[in-house]
Structure formats: structure tokens, C-alpha cells
Motif scaffolding. Structure first.
Motif, PDB file in Angstrom:
ATOM      1  N   GLY A   3      -7.604 -11.681 -35.473  1.00 36.21           N
ATOM      2  CA  GLY A   3      -8.064 -11.156 -36.751  1.00 36.21           C
ATOM      3  C   GLY A   3      -8.792  -9.833 -36.593  1.00 36.21           C
ATOM      4  N   ALA A   4      -9.638  -9.746 -35.570  1.00 31.74           N
ATOM      5  CA  ALA A   4     -10.323  -8.488 -35.292  1.00 31.74           C
ATOM      6  C   ALA A   4      -9.317  -7.401 -34.922  1.00 31.74           C
ATOM      7  CB  ALA A   4     -11.334  -8.690 -34.163  1.00 31.74           C
ATOM      8  N   GLY A   5      -8.335  -7.774 -34.102  1.00 31.65           N
ATOM      9  CA  GLY A   5      -7.319  -6.815 -33.685  1.00 31.65           C
ATOM     10  C   GLY A   5      -6.496  -6.306 -34.847  1.00 31.65           C
ATOM     11  N   LEU A   6      -6.175  -7.180 -35.792  1.00 29.50           N
ATOM     12  CA  LEU A   6      -5.402  -6.770 -36.962  1.00 29.50           C
ATOM     13  C   LEU A   6      -6.158  -5.734 -37.782  1.00 29.50           C
ATOM     14  CD1 LEU A   6      -2.944  -7.090 -38.810  1.00 29.50           C
ATOM     15  CD2 LEU A   6      -4.133  -9.001 -39.920  1.00 29.50           C
ATOM     16  N   ALA A  39       2.278 -10.525 -37.989  1.00 33.33           N
ATOM     17  CA  ALA A  39       1.969  -9.407 -38.890  1.00 33.33           C
ATOM     18  C   ALA A  39       1.727  -8.124 -38.117  1.00 33.33           C
ATOM     19  CB  ALA A  39       0.747  -9.760 -39.737  1.00 33.33           C
ATOM     20  N   MET A  40       1.090  -8.224 -36.969  1.00 33.05           N
ATOM     21  CA  MET A  40       0.825  -7.042 -36.151  1.00 33.05           C
ATOM     22  C   MET A  40       2.124  -6.451 -35.613  1.00 33.05           C
ATOM     23  SD  MET A  40      -2.625  -8.326 -34.170  1.00 33.05           S
ATOM     24  CE  MET A  40      -2.908  -6.801 -33.286  1.00 33.05           C
ATOM     25  N   ILE A  41       3.071  -7.307 -35.252  1.00 31.91           N
ATOM     26  CA  ILE A  41       4.368  -6.819 -34.768  1.00 31.91           C
ATOM     27  C   ILE A  41       5.090  -6.050 -35.867  1.00 31.91           C
ATOM     28  CG2 ILE A  41       6.664  -7.534 -33.983  1.00 31.91           C
ATOM     29  CD1 ILE A  41       5.292  -9.861 -32.527  1.00 31.91           C
ATOM     30  N   VAL A  42       5.020  -6.566 -37.096  1.00 32.12           N
ATOM     31  CA  VAL A  42       5.645  -5.872 -38.230  1.00 32.12           C
ATOM     32  C   VAL A  42       4.985  -4.518 -38.454  1.00 32.12           C
ATOM     33  CG1 VAL A  42       6.044  -5.956 -40.725  1.00 32.12           C
ATOM     34  CG2 VAL A  42       6.383  -8.007 -39.340  1.00 32.12           C
ATOM     35  N   LEU A  43       3.655  -4.468 -38.332  1.00 34.48           N
ATOM     36  CA  LEU A  43       2.930  -3.215 -38.560  1.00 34.48           C
ATOM     37  C   LEU A  43       3.263  -2.155 -37.521  1.00 34.48           C
ATOM     38  CD1 LEU A  43      -0.612  -4.508 -39.589  1.00 34.48           C
ATOM     39  CD2 LEU A  43       0.993  -3.228 -41.012  1.00 34.48           C
ATOM     40  N   THR A  44       3.630  -2.577 -36.329  1.00 29.25           N
ATOM     41  CA  THR A  44       3.955  -1.592 -35.291  1.00 29.25           C
ATOM     42  C   THR A  44       5.166  -0.740 -35.657  1.00 29.25           C
ATOM     43  OG1 THR A  44       5.304  -3.233 -34.102  1.00 29.25           O
ATOM     44  CG2 THR A  44       3.008  -2.989 -33.416  1.00 29.25           C
ATOM     45  N   PHE A  77      -0.431   3.221 -27.688  1.00 30.12           N
ATOM     46  CA  PHE A  77      -1.822   2.776 -27.625  1.00 30.12           C
ATOM     47  C   PHE A  77      -1.944   1.307 -28.011  1.00 30.12           C
ATOM     48  CE2 PHE A  77      -5.530   1.757 -30.212  1.00 30.12           C
ATOM     49  CZ  PHE A  77      -6.521   1.859 -29.257  1.00 30.12           C
ATOM     50  N   VAL A  78      -1.268   0.912 -29.110  1.00 31.69           N
ATOM     51  CA  VAL A  78      -1.355  -0.469 -29.586  1.00 31.69           C
ATOM     52  C   VAL A  78      -0.781  -1.429 -28.548  1.00 31.69           C
ATOM     53  CG1 VAL A  78      -0.450  -2.099 -31.295  1.00 31.69           C
ATOM     54  CG2 VAL A  78      -1.410   0.093 -32.032  1.00 31.69           C
ATOM     55  N   ALA A  79       0.330  -1.039 -27.914  1.00 34.37           N
ATOM     56  CA  ALA A  79       0.934  -1.901 -26.893  1.00 34.37           C
ATOM     57  C   ALA A  79      -0.035  -2.115 -25.735  1.00 34.37           C
ATOM     58  CB  ALA A  79       2.237  -1.281 -26.389  1.00 34.37           C
ATOM     59  N   THR A  80      -0.717  -1.051 -25.323  1.00 34.73           N
ATOM     60  CA  THR A  80      -1.704  -1.163 -24.252  1.00 34.73           C
ATOM     61  C   THR A  80      -2.905  -1.980 -24.707  1.00 34.73           C
ATOM     62  OG1 THR A  80      -1.025   1.007 -23.438  1.00 34.73           O
ATOM     63  CG2 THR A  80      -3.099   0.145 -22.608  1.00 34.73           C
ATOM     64  N   TRP A  81      -3.315  -1.769 -25.953  1.00 34.42           N
ATOM     65  CA  TRP A  81      -4.456  -2.491 -26.504  1.00 34.42           C
ATOM     66  C   TRP A  81      -4.183  -3.989 -26.561  1.00 34.42           C
ATOM     67  CZ3 TRP A  81      -5.501  -5.765 -30.475  1.00 34.42           C
ATOM     68  CH2 TRP A  81      -6.837  -5.929 -30.834  1.00 34.42           C
ATOM     69  N   VAL A 127     -13.782  -6.995 -29.025  1.00 40.97           N
ATOM     70  CA  VAL A 127     -12.346  -6.721 -29.153  1.00 40.97           C
ATOM     71  C   VAL A 127     -12.091  -5.296 -29.615  1.00 40.97           C
ATOM     72  CG1 VAL A 127     -10.302  -7.318 -30.528  1.00 40.97           C
ATOM     73  CG2 VAL A 127     -11.655  -9.116 -29.492  1.00 40.97           C
ATOM     74  N   SER A 128     -12.991  -4.741 -30.415  1.00 44.86           N
ATOM     75  CA  SER A 128     -12.766  -3.401 -30.964  1.00 44.86           C
ATOM     76  C   SER A 128     -12.700  -2.324 -29.885  1.00 44.86           C
ATOM     77  CB  SER A 128     -13.868  -3.052 -31.973  1.00 44.86           C
ATOM     78  OG  SER A 128     -15.116  -2.863 -31.331  1.00 44.86           O
ATOM     79  N   VAL A 129     -13.296  -2.579 -28.718  1.00 46.01           N
ATOM     80  CA  VAL A 129     -13.262  -1.565 -27.660  1.00 46.01           C
ATOM     81  C   VAL A 129     -12.495  -2.020 -26.421  1.00 46.01           C
ATOM     82  CG1 VAL A 129     -15.456  -0.534 -28.370  1.00 46.01           C
ATOM     83  CG2 VAL A 129     -15.457  -2.334 -26.662  1.00 46.01           C
ATOM     84  N   SER A 130     -12.056  -3.296 -26.415  1.00 44.30           N
ATOM     85  CA  SER A 130     -11.399  -3.789 -25.208  1.00 44.30           C
ATOM     86  C   SER A 130      -9.982  -4.274 -25.438  1.00 44.30           C
ATOM     87  CB  SER A 130     -12.204  -4.963 -24.618  1.00 44.30           C
ATOM     88  OG  SER A 130     -12.113  -6.104 -25.456  1.00 44.30           O
ATOM     89  N   GLY A 131      -9.578  -4.417 -26.686  1.00 45.44           N
ATOM     90  CA  GLY A 131      -8.250  -4.957 -26.931  1.00 45.44           C
ATOM     91  C   GLY A 131      -8.224  -6.464 -26.806  1.00 45.44           C
ATOM     92  N   GLY A 132      -7.025  -7.001 -26.722  1.00 46.07           N
ATOM     93  CA  GLY A 132      -6.853  -8.443 -26.766  1.00 46.07           C
ATOM     94  C   GLY A 132      -7.039  -9.134 -25.441  1.00 46.07           C
ATOM     95  N   ILE A 133      -8.245  -9.152 -24.911  1.00 40.76           N
ATOM     96  CA  ILE A 133      -8.536  -9.880 -23.675  1.00 40.76           C
ATOM     97  C   ILE A 133      -8.799 -11.332 -24.025  1.00 40.76           C
ATOM     98  CG2 ILE A 133     -10.082 -10.111 -21.706  1.00 40.76           C
ATOM     99  CD1 ILE A 133     -10.605  -7.155 -21.810  1.00 40.76           C
ATOM    100  N   GLY A 134      -7.956 -12.217 -23.543  1.00 43.27           N
ATOM    101  CA  GLY A 134      -8.094 -13.627 -23.860  1.00 43.27           C
ATOM    102  C   GLY A 134      -8.661 -14.430 -22.702  1.00 43.27           C
TER     103      GLY A 134
END
Length: 345
Positions: free
Chosen positions: A109-112, A177-182, A192-196, A266-273
């Protein structure tokens, strides 16, 4: 010796042991910190790093250390701490061993929200840095509300497995939804988004440090002050009510703090799970279940984990980089499956 005296001596011994473990974790972070400062395409020897830190390095060494490596290292530690504390809170308020801001969809959700913001700017570096954590908090908060609402049953409350399955479903929907937005992104922003999404520490300058640090400085003392409440919640709802705790009110406040920490990170690190999953479990094995020690131990383990993952990712395939999120996932995915096999409804 009376039982009370024995109990007090035992408690003092446990406290000393836990303080010692926390000290060891700090030492490990410092060692990894120093190793990370010496890691990169352009090598700096330990003596060059020390001289530069004391102001005796040349212009190139100062540029490498102060403008490139130190901000990224500090962000890695802060992100790990934020995600780990967020996970510890979620596990505490839900009594769910698998609760984690990534698995439950809060990171998604934060990533979106961040992705929507970035998609309307021609360059990510031009975006207002200090606004990103706020947007991520809004996105994570809305996601948490949806998950909480869908998981809650009037007469049953929230069961651990229902919360987990709802979070996974919501995260899957947001990822779609994020895939569609790309599809509407420019090639530069798409890269950038792919790396994020892979979990790269992309915010690697002092502006991002300053945008993230206030969230931890405000929210961590608040959460630590609620350590006793988390201990009571772990005893069960009936016991917590009997002890005078306002369950739903406390859960909402703690959930908001968890969302804020995860969103800002998440806003500065991307999707680290998996950091929010692994760090509290490892910390619990080291210092026990009392949140007075579990929260700081989780923060230290999380900071160490992300810093170590980012250092490995920067050095293993030089000059290319492996995002820290991928390194953490290599460790986290098997551990998640192990926990999933052990957990019971």
C-alpha cells in the motif's frame, strides 16, 4: 532465601543478560558499518576511512564517504529498524507469528502511493523528498484499514489466520494494480520502479536521511512507552480487559505507529520484505518475549540485517548491485515457510 528474593535475583540476571545481548548487537552493527564504509567500486582502506572521518581525507575520499556511502549506510540501518519495529508491533497486537508489514500488504500500500506520486513526475529526484514518507503513510494506512475491516468479525474479533490471508489477498491486488500502472511510466521511471520493487536502497543522500529520521525519533519512543500494553495484549483479550486495558483503542494507536514506521521506511527503501518477520523472531529468541527488550532488540537485528544485505548486494557482483530486498528474500523466504509450517490457527 525467599521466593521473592529468588525471583528478583532471577529477574536481575535476565536483565543483565539482555543488556549484554543488546550490547553485542550494537557491536555487530558497528563492525558491519565499518566494513560497509570500506566496500564499493572505489576501495577505501580502513585507515583512509578513519582519516576521512576526522577530516584528513582528500576531496575524492570525502565525496565517496560523505555523499555516497554514509547516507546509504545510515538509511539501511534506519530502514531495518523501522521495518523490524513495525513487524514486532503487528505480531504483538495480532498475536500472529506471521504478521509482517510486507506479508500483510502494508508495504504494498505504501509502495502504491509512492508509485502513483512518482508516475506524475518526470524525474524521481525532482519529487519533494520530505513528502514521500507522508504519502507512503497515507497509502499504508488506507491499506491497513481495508485489511483490518475485512479481517474483523463482530463476535470473533480478528483471528491470526484470517488476518494473514486477508493481507496476502490485498497485497496481491495492490501488486496487480502497480503492474498496470507501470504501463504509463516513462522508460526512466519504469527502470526506477523495477529497481524499487526489488527492494533497492534508492534514497541515498542526506535529504532522505532527514526525511526518515523524524518518523523513527517520534514513533519509536511512543511504541516503547506502550511496551507494557503489548505485553498485556499477548496475554489474551479477556485477560487484557481484566487488567484494565482498552484493547481496541490501544490496537488502533499501535497499528497507526506500525503503519507510520513501515510507510516511512518503504518510501526510501522500496519493497524490502521479511525484515519485519525475521527480526522480531530472532530478537525473541535472544531476549525473550517482554517488549521492553524485544522492541530494541528487534530494531538492532533489523538494522543489522538490512545493512548486511545492502553491503553484500553492493559487493558480491561489483560493479553491479543486487538490491538488498533480494538478499533479504533469499534468507527470508525459507524462514517464512518454516514458520508457516509451525504456526497453528
Amino acid at each position: 532465601m525467599s521466593n521473592n528474593s529468588f525471583l528478583t535475583a532471577s529477574q536481575q540476571k535476565a536483565k543483565k543478560k539482555n543488556f549484554f545481548i543488546l550490547s553485542i548487537l550494537v557491536v555487530f552493527i558497528v563492525i558491519t558499518f565499518v566494513i560497509s564504509m570500506n566496500t564499493g567500486v572505489i576501495k577505501l582502506t580502513p585507515m583512509e576511512v578513519i582519516r576521512t572521518l576526522f577530516g584528513f581525507g582528500d576531496a575524492q575520499q570525502q565525496l565517496i564517504l560523505y555523499e555516497f556511502r554514509l547516507p546509504r549506510i545510515i538509511i539501511a540501518v534506519l530502514v531495518g529498524m523501522g521495518l523490524a519495529i513495525s513487524g514486532a508491533i503487528l505480531q504483538g497486537i495480532s498475536k500472529n507469528a506471521l504478521a509482517d508489514p510486507g506479508i500483510l500488504g502494508i508495504n504494498a500500500g505504501a509502495g502504491l502511493a509512492v508509485m502513483l506520486f512518482i508516475s506524475f513526475f518526470p524525474a524521481t529526484t525532482a519529487a519533494p523528498v520530505y513528502l514521500l514518507p507522508v504519502l507512503a503513510f497515507v497509502g499504508a494506512g488506507l491499506t491497513a484499514i481495508v485489511i483490518y475491516t475485512l479481517s474483523y468479525k463482530r463476535h470473533e474479533g480478528i483471528t491470526p489466520m484470517r488476518l494473514l490471508l486477508t493481507g496476502i489477498a490485498v497485497a496481491a491486488g495492490i501488486s496487480s494494480a502497480m503492474i498496470v500502472l507501470t504501463l504509463r511510466l516513462s522508460p526512466e521511471n519504469y527502470q526506477f520502479v523495477a529497481t524499487w520493487l526489488a527492494g533497492s536502497i534508492w534514497g541515498s543522500n542526506w535529504k532522505f536521511v532527514l526525511s526518515l529520521l523524524p518518523w523513527l525519533l517520534i514513533l519509536f519512543p511512543f511504541v516503547y512507552a506502550k511496551a507494557r500494553v503489548l505485553n498485556i495484549l499477548n496475554l489474551g483479550d479477556l485477560t487484557a480487559v481484566g487488567l484494565g486495558a482498552s484493547i481496541e483503542k490501544e490496537r488502533r494507536w499501535l497499528l497507526a505507529a506500525s503503519v507510520g514506521l513501515a510507510g516511512a521506511s518503504v518510501s526510501v527503501s522500496g519493497g524490502i520484505g521479511f525484515v519485519g518477520l525475521i527480526a522480531p523472531h530472532l530478537a525473541r529468541q535472544l531476549v525473550g518475549a517482554k517488549h521492553q527488550f524485544l522492541l530494541p532488540a528487534s530494531a538492532l537485528v533489523g538494522g543489522l540485517l538490512v545493512l548486511l544485505a545492502d553491503t553484500i548486494g553492493r559487493s558480491i557482483l561489483e560493479p553491479s548491485e543486487i538490491p538488498a530486498g533480494i538478499v533479504v528474500a533469499v534468507l527470508g523466504a525459507p524462514y517464512f515457510l518454516y514458520l508457516l509450517a509451525r504456526v497453528k490457527e
